[in-house]
Scaffold this motif. Structure first.
Motif, PDB file in Angstrom:
ATOM      1  N   ALA A   1       0.818  -1.213   0.000  1.00 45.28           N
ATOM      2  CA  ALA A   1       0.000   0.000   0.000  1.00 45.28           C
ATOM      3  C   ALA A   1       0.852   1.262   0.000  1.00 45.28           C
ATOM      4  CB  ALA A   1      -0.930  -0.002   1.209  1.00 45.28           C
ATOM      5  N   GLY A   2       2.156   1.096   0.203  1.00 43.86           N
ATOM      6  CA  GLY A   2       3.027   2.271   0.335  1.00 43.86           C
ATOM      7  C   GLY A   2       2.740   3.020   1.636  1.00 43.86           C
ATOM      8  N   ALA A   3       2.295   2.257   2.636  1.00 40.98           N
ATOM      9  CA  ALA A   3       1.790   2.880   3.876  1.00 40.98           C
ATOM     10  C   ALA A   3       2.666   2.547   5.073  1.00 40.98           C
ATOM     11  CB  ALA A   3       0.364   2.394   4.141  1.00 40.98           C
ATOM     12  N   ASP A   4       2.445   3.227   6.174  1.00 40.42           N
ATOM     13  CA  ASP A   4       3.107   2.908   7.431  1.00 40.42           C
ATOM     14  C   ASP A   4       2.094   3.021   8.579  1.00 40.42           C
ATOM     15  OD1 ASP A   4       3.023   5.644   8.367  1.00 40.42           O
ATOM     16  OD2 ASP A   4       4.671   6.047   6.972  1.00 40.42           O
ATOM     17  N   GLU A   5       2.594   2.857   9.812  1.00 35.87           N
ATOM     18  CA  GLU A   5       1.721   2.817  10.992  1.00 35.87           C
ATOM     19  C   GLU A   5       0.770   4.022  11.073  1.00 35.87           C
ATOM     20  OE1 GLU A   5       1.232   0.440  13.276  1.00 35.87           O
ATOM     21  OE2 GLU A   5       0.032   1.660  14.630  1.00 35.87           O
ATOM     22  N   ARG A   6       1.253   5.184  10.645  1.00 32.98           N
ATOM     23  CA  ARG A   6       0.405   6.376  10.701  1.00 32.98           C
ATOM     24  C   ARG A   6      -0.909   6.185   9.947  1.00 32.98           C
ATOM     25  NH1 ARG A   6       4.005  10.575   7.776  1.00 32.98           N
ATOM     26  NH2 ARG A   6       4.520   8.667   6.688  1.00 32.98           N
ATOM     27  N   HIS A   7      -0.873   5.344   8.923  1.00 34.06           N
ATOM     28  CA  HIS A   7      -2.049   5.184   8.066  1.00 34.06           C
ATOM     29  C   HIS A   7      -3.051   4.174   8.607  1.00 34.06           C
ATOM     30  CE1 HIS A   7       1.172   6.622   5.180  1.00 34.06           C
ATOM     31  NE2 HIS A   7       0.256   7.570   5.102  1.00 34.06           N
ATOM     32  N   THR A   8      -2.799   3.629   9.811  1.00 39.95           N
ATOM     33  CA  THR A   8      -3.720   2.632  10.371  1.00 39.95           C
ATOM     34  C   THR A   8      -4.849   3.273  11.168  1.00 39.95           C
ATOM     35  OG1 THR A   8      -2.398   2.392  12.396  1.00 39.95           O
ATOM     36  CG2 THR A   8      -1.890   0.899  10.565  1.00 39.95           C
ATOM     37  N   GLU A   9      -4.705   4.536  11.503  1.00 35.90           N
ATOM     38  CA  GLU A   9      -5.716   5.193  12.315  1.00 35.90           C
ATOM     39  C   GLU A   9      -7.071   5.120  11.609  1.00 35.90           C
ATOM     40  OE1 GLU A   9      -4.462   9.056  13.612  1.00 35.90           O
ATOM     41  OE2 GLU A   9      -5.943   9.110  15.212  1.00 35.90           O
ATOM     42  N   GLY A  10      -8.090   4.712  12.340  1.00 38.92           N
ATOM     43  CA  GLY A  10      -9.440   4.668  11.782  1.00 38.92           C
ATOM     44  C   GLY A  10      -9.848   3.305  11.257  1.00 38.92           C
ATOM     45  N   ILE A  11      -8.881   2.417  10.989  1.00 41.78           N
ATOM     46  CA  ILE A  11      -9.247   1.099  10.458  1.00 41.78           C
ATOM     47  C   ILE A  11     -10.102   0.340  11.477  1.00 41.78           C
ATOM     48  CG2 ILE A  11      -8.335  -1.171   9.795  1.00 41.78           C
ATOM     49  CD1 ILE A  11      -6.021   0.230   8.401  1.00 41.78           C
ATOM     50  N   ILE A  12      -9.711   0.419  12.743  1.00 37.94           N
ATOM     51  CA  ILE A  12     -10.450  -0.296  13.798  1.00 37.94           C
ATOM     52  C   ILE A  12     -11.913   0.183  13.862  1.00 37.94           C
ATOM     53  CG2 ILE A  12      -9.729   1.340  15.628  1.00 37.94           C
ATOM     54  CD1 ILE A  12      -9.854  -2.334  16.365  1.00 37.94           C
ATOM     55  N   ASP A  13     -12.138   1.448  13.553  1.00 40.45           N
ATOM     56  CA  ASP A  13     -13.507   1.979  13.607  1.00 40.45           C
ATOM     57  C   ASP A  13     -14.392   1.346  12.532  1.00 40.45           C
ATOM     58  OD1 ASP A  13     -12.655   3.738  15.654  1.00 40.45           O
ATOM     59  OD2 ASP A  13     -11.840   5.081  14.132  1.00 40.45           O
ATOM     60  N   GLU A  14     -13.785   1.045  11.377  1.00 37.45           N
ATOM     61  CA  GLU A  14     -14.546   0.385  10.310  1.00 37.45           C
ATOM     62  C   GLU A  14     -14.970  -1.021  10.738  1.00 37.45           C
ATOM     63  OE1 GLU A  14     -15.663   1.775   7.652  1.00 37.45           O
ATOM     64  OE2 GLU A  14     -14.582   3.668   7.944  1.00 37.45           O
ATOM     65  N   LEU A  15     -14.112  -1.700  11.493  1.00 38.71           N
ATOM     66  CA  LEU A  15     -14.440  -3.053  11.975  1.00 38.71           C
ATOM     67  C   LEU A  15     -15.544  -2.976  13.029  1.00 38.71           C
ATOM     68  CD1 LEU A  15     -10.829  -4.530  12.467  1.00 38.71           C
ATOM     69  CD2 LEU A  15     -12.179  -4.368  10.369  1.00 38.71           C
ATOM     70  N   ARG A  16     -15.405  -1.990  13.910  1.00 39.05           N
ATOM     71  CA  ARG A  16     -16.317  -1.851  15.038  1.00 39.05           C
ATOM     72  C   ARG A  16     -17.735  -1.515  14.599  1.00 39.05           C
ATOM     73  NH1 ARG A  16     -15.122   3.281  18.142  1.00 39.05           N
ATOM     74  NH2 ARG A  16     -16.309   3.926  16.344  1.00 39.05           N
ATOM     75  N   ARG A  17     -17.827  -0.796  13.490  1.00 40.11           N
ATOM     76  CA  ARG A  17     -19.148  -0.293  13.128  1.00 40.11           C
ATOM     77  C   ARG A  17     -20.032  -1.314  12.423  1.00 40.11           C
ATOM     78  NH1 ARG A  17     -16.611   4.039   9.788  1.00 40.11           N
ATOM     79  NH2 ARG A  17     -16.840   5.261  11.639  1.00 40.11           N
ATOM     80  N   ILE A  18     -19.519  -2.495  12.159  1.00 40.77           N
ATOM     81  CA  ILE A  18     -20.315  -3.533  11.494  1.00 40.77           C
ATOM     82  C   ILE A  18     -21.439  -4.002  12.417  1.00 40.77           C
ATOM     83  CG2 ILE A  18     -20.240  -5.872  10.518  1.00 40.77           C
ATOM     84  CD1 ILE A  18     -17.179  -5.228   9.980  1.00 40.77           C
ATOM     85  N   GLU A  19     -22.617  -4.144  11.855  1.00 40.23           N
ATOM     86  CA  GLU A  19     -23.783  -4.528  12.653  1.00 40.23           C
ATOM     87  C   GLU A  19     -23.551  -5.853  13.387  1.00 40.23           C
ATOM     88  OE1 GLU A  19     -27.358  -5.054  10.383  1.00 40.23           O
ATOM     89  OE2 GLU A  19     -28.634  -4.877  12.161  1.00 40.23           O
ATOM     90  N   GLY A  20     -23.877  -5.892  14.652  1.00 38.81           N
ATOM     91  CA  GLY A  20     -23.777  -7.121  15.452  1.00 38.81           C
ATOM     92  C   GLY A  20     -22.430  -7.309  16.133  1.00 38.81           C
ATOM     93  N   VAL A  21     -21.436  -6.524  15.727  1.00 41.93           N
ATOM     94  CA  VAL A  21     -20.097  -6.674  16.319  1.00 41.93           C
ATOM     95  C   VAL A  21     -20.073  -6.089  17.725  1.00 41.93           C
ATOM     96  CG1 VAL A  21     -17.707  -5.831  16.160  1.00 41.93           C
ATOM     97  CG2 VAL A  21     -18.842  -6.766  14.134  1.00 41.93           C
ATOM     98  N   ARG A  22     -19.514  -6.867  18.663  1.00 40.79           N
ATOM     99  CA  ARG A  22     -19.364  -6.366  20.041  1.00 40.79           C
ATOM    100  C   ARG A  22     -17.905  -6.067  20.381  1.00 40.79           C
ATOM    101  NH1 ARG A  22     -22.676 -10.497  23.596  1.00 40.79           N
ATOM    102  NH2 ARG A  22     -21.942  -9.142  25.280  1.00 40.79           N
ATOM    103  N   VAL A  23     -17.009  -6.815  19.737  1.00 39.86           N
ATOM    104  CA  VAL A  23     -15.575  -6.541  19.927  1.00 39.86           C
ATOM    105  C   VAL A  23     -14.892  -6.499  18.565  1.00 39.86           C
ATOM    106  CG1 VAL A  23     -13.388  -7.374  20.897  1.00 39.86           C
ATOM    107  CG2 VAL A  23     -15.519  -7.660  22.191  1.00 39.86           C
ATOM    108  N   ALA A  24     -14.049  -5.487  18.367  1.00 42.77           N
ATOM    109  CA  ALA A  24     -13.257  -5.402  17.141  1.00 42.77           C
ATOM    110  C   ALA A  24     -11.785  -5.518  17.509  1.00 42.77           C
ATOM    111  CB  ALA A  24     -13.525  -4.074  16.433  1.00 42.77           C
ATOM    112  N   ALA A  25     -11.058  -6.277  16.698  1.00 40.58           N
ATOM    113  CA  ALA A  25      -9.618  -6.467  16.927  1.00 40.58           C
ATOM    114  C   ALA A  25      -8.863  -6.214  15.635  1.00 40.58           C
ATOM    115  CB  ALA A  25      -9.354  -7.886  17.418  1.00 40.58           C
ATOM    116  N   PHE A  26      -7.855  -5.379  15.719  1.00 41.38           N
ATOM    117  CA  PHE A  26      -7.048  -5.055  14.542  1.00 41.38           C
ATOM    118  C   PHE A  26      -5.577  -5.291  14.895  1.00 41.38           C
ATOM    119  CE2 PHE A  26      -4.904  -1.358  12.267  1.00 41.38           C
ATOM    120  CZ  PHE A  26      -4.659  -2.107  11.124  1.00 41.38           C
ATOM    121  N   VAL A  27      -4.970  -6.193  14.150  1.00 38.06           N
ATOM    122  CA  VAL A  27      -3.611  -6.658  14.452  1.00 38.06           C
ATOM    123  C   VAL A  27      -2.683  -6.263  13.311  1.00 38.06           C
ATOM    124  CG1 VAL A  27      -2.215  -8.721  14.920  1.00 38.06           C
ATOM    125  CG2 VAL A  27      -4.621  -8.662  15.636  1.00 38.06           C
TER     126      VAL A  27
END
Ligand code: 5GP
Ligand code: MN
Length: 327
Positions: free
Chosen positions: A238-264
């Protein structure tokens, strides 16, 4: 010696300081950057000699680059301190996320933070878990001391508030947080400009990285756990680094029915390969800080993190077991 202090104690103390060192946690978020810049500008205004330091080498996210004074922030090795300097450490729950040599400072180490699990590592501690952001605590100190909050200082304070509350949407968004925003807007903060600069300038590598993370998304435990991971190769693609990970966890969390989101995500350093894990609980019923603590991490009930050895799949399998017992 360690003792608790209040907003008014620090409001009295700050203008009387001669020499201070200002710092926040590694991998600084909007609140950490907002805090150090606001305090740096206030020290300038008050004629207090100061230096600013951020541990670690993760660059400051480009979203925050519009704040003034970032070029004066020292990075890398912790600087040698003058013996009587007071060190103001903000938004850091424990000394483990700081360069440890800081605790050897001869002057006071002033811990200003809003994390509920703050371990009180300072010689003076001002910890308020009801504050939406650490910039809110700083705002309260400035106000208590009648210290002048201009539009520039206000913008730095607002940055911490708007990012830590998820643009005034998270459960920490109190009437107090809105009152602070109103005060700052009246002090000249251009909230629409901050929105444009922080949220409407997504670098392409960030969008590409999000695409890979969503592609790798799996739902487990009947949809209660959403998990995704990124390898070093993904970052490279992706040509990316750690700075570009911000917000990814929010996309996981917002899925209907999800109670816990984990981003590794994989982190390769001189010490080897490790997995940095971010956890979120959607409704607070699963205490993700408790899970993070098991692996030496920490955070809040709804947002926590830790670093682990092993590959992403085994970390996610471990998380699945831990979450299952807590549902
Ligand atoms: P994030 O997922 O945004 O990096 O972190 C979420 C929350 O967990 C933050 O409040 C942060 O302080 C905490 N956190 C994240 N990683 C760690 C860690 O490795 N150790 C500790 N103690 N807290 C962490
Ligand atoms: Mn914060």
């Amino acid at each position: 010696m360690s003792r608790t202090v209040g907003v008014s104690d620090l409001a009295l103390r700050l203008p009387q300081e001669h020499d201070i060192t200002i710092m926040a946690h590694e991998n600084p978020d909007g609140d950490a950057v907002g805090c150090v810049v606001a305090l740096m500008l206030m020290a300038q205004k008050l004629g207090v000699a100061h230096r600013v330091y951020l541990p670690g080498d993760t660059p400051i996210s480009p979203e925050y680059s519009f704040l003034p004074g970032l070029e004066d922030i020292e990075r890398g090795e912790f600087p040698k301190l003058h013996s009587n300097t007071s060190v103001y450490i903000m938004d850091s729950a424990s000394a483990s996320r700081l360069d440890i040599s800081i605790l050897k400072c001869a002057g006071d180490c002033i811990n200003i933070d809003h994390h509920q699990d703050n371990d009180g590592y300072g010689t003076l501690n001002l910890v308020d878990p009801t504050a939406a952001s650490t910039t809110q605590i700083l705002f309260n100190i400035f106000r208590a001391g009648d210290l002048p909050i201009d539009a520039t200082i206000g913008t730095a304070l607002y940055l911490g508030l708007v990012t830590d509350t998820g643009r005034f949407q998270y459960s920490n968004t109190t009437p107090e947080a809105h009152r602070m925003a109103a005060y700052l807007q009246e002090a000249g903060v251009d909230v629409n400009r901050v929105f444009s600069l922080v949220y409407e300038r997504t670098p392409l590598p960030k969008t590409r990285l999000l695409g890979i993370a969503l592609d790798r998304l799996t739902l487990r435990l009947d949809g209660a756990l959403a998990a995704s991971s990124l390898s070093a190769a993904d970052f490279e693609a992706a040509g990316a680094d750690e700075r570009h990970t911000e917000g990814i966890i929010d996309e996981l969390r917002r899925i209907e029915g999800v109670r816990v989101a984990a981003f590794v995500r994989e982190r390769v350093s001189d010490e080897g390969t490790q997995q940095k894990v971010s956890l979120r609980s959607t409704d607070g019923s699963v205490d993700v800080a408790a899970i993070a603590h098991l692996e030496g991490g920490g955070g809040h009930v709804r947002a926590a993190g830790f670093t682990a050895d092993g590959d992403a799949e085994s970390v996610i399998a471990w998380l699945e077991r831990e979450v299952r017992t807590r549902l």
